[in-house]
Scaffold this active site. Structure first.
Site, mmCIF file in Angstrom:
data_model
loop_
_atom_site.group_PDB
_atom_site.id
_atom_site.type_symbol
_atom_site.label_atom_id
_atom_site.label_comp_id
_atom_site.label_asym_id
_atom_site.label_seq_id
_atom_site.Cartn_x
_atom_site.Cartn_y
_atom_site.Cartn_z
ATOM 1 N N CYS A 130 0.856 -1.188 0.000
ATOM 2 C CA CYS A 130 0.000 0.000 0.000
ATOM 3 C C CYS A 130 0.892 1.238 0.000
ATOM 4 C CB CYS A 130 -0.891 -0.020 1.240
ATOM 5 S SG CYS A 130 -1.934 1.445 1.406
ATOM 6 N N CYS B 281 -5.182 0.865 6.515
ATOM 7 C CA CYS B 281 -5.357 2.324 6.503
ATOM 8 C C CYS B 281 -6.604 2.783 5.735
ATOM 9 C CB CYS B 281 -4.120 3.006 5.935
ATOM 10 S SG CYS B 281 -3.916 2.781 4.154
ATOM 11 N N CYS C 265 -8.501 -5.769 -9.506
ATOM 12 C CA CYS C 265 -8.144 -4.750 -10.484
ATOM 13 C C CYS C 265 -7.716 -3.513 -9.689
ATOM 14 C CB CYS C 265 -9.374 -4.481 -11.344
ATOM 15 S SG CYS C 265 -9.061 -3.483 -12.776
ATOM 16 N N CYS D 14 0.386 3.176 3.622
ATOM 17 C CA CYS D 14 0.859 2.680 4.920
ATOM 18 C C CYS D 14 1.913 1.590 4.821
ATOM 19 C CB CYS D 14 -0.316 2.193 5.753
ATOM 20 S SG CYS D 14 -1.076 0.659 5.143
ATOM 21 N N CYS E 92 -7.325 -1.127 1.533
ATOM 22 C CA CYS E 92 -6.287 -1.621 2.430
ATOM 23 C C CYS E 92 -6.908 -1.805 3.818
ATOM 24 C CB CYS E 92 -5.124 -0.633 2.492
ATOM 25 S SG CYS E 92 -3.863 -1.063 3.719
#
Length: 133
Positions: free
Chosen positions: A49, A101, A121, A52, A98
């Site tokens: 991510c 976060c 995707c 984070c 995510c």
């Protein structure tokens, strides 16, 4: 074991991310298809991510779906992402965020390859590639 969510104020996110990253990850935007830096990326490693740094996807699960965005058929670990219904733009889709976060990553569809049959995707903008050692 519980993981603490990584939270920041909107101003902190805006100060930390580029305008494009903020628009995609914090405002549920989408990068134009076929433009993301990881669409044709073939490196071996992990996609984290951008907000984070949590590991989200492995290059082992990446494939070319022809959709215009990086596609994966599985996640790095079961609790890496959250899914929720997305009824925006006159469509019924499943949004992928995510888990650590709450960054918007993209969407998941049920038209992927075996063994999962899923196609995550994902916007390149929401990812950071970390090569394997």
């Amino acid at each position: 074991m519980t993981t603490e969510k990584k939270q920041r104020s909107e101003q902190e996110w805006a100060d930390t991310l580029t305008p494009e990253q903020y628009a995609v990850c914090r405002q549920c935007g989408t990068e134009p298809p076929f433009t993301g830096k990881y669409y044709h990326h073939k490196g071996i490693g992990w996609y984290h991510c951008i907000c984070c740094d949590s590991p989200l996807f492995s290059s082992d699960h990446k494939y070319d779906s022809g959709s215009g965005w990086p596609s994966f058929y599985d996640v790095a670990k079961d609790d890496a992402i959250e899914q929720e219904s997305d009824l925006s733009h006159g469509m019924v889709r499943t949004e992928v965020k995510c888990n650590d976060c709450q960054a918007h990553l993209g969407h998941v569809f049920e038209d992927g390859p075996p063994p999962t049959g899923l196609r995550y995707c994902i916007n390149s903008t929401a990812l950071k590639f970390v090569p394997s050692d």
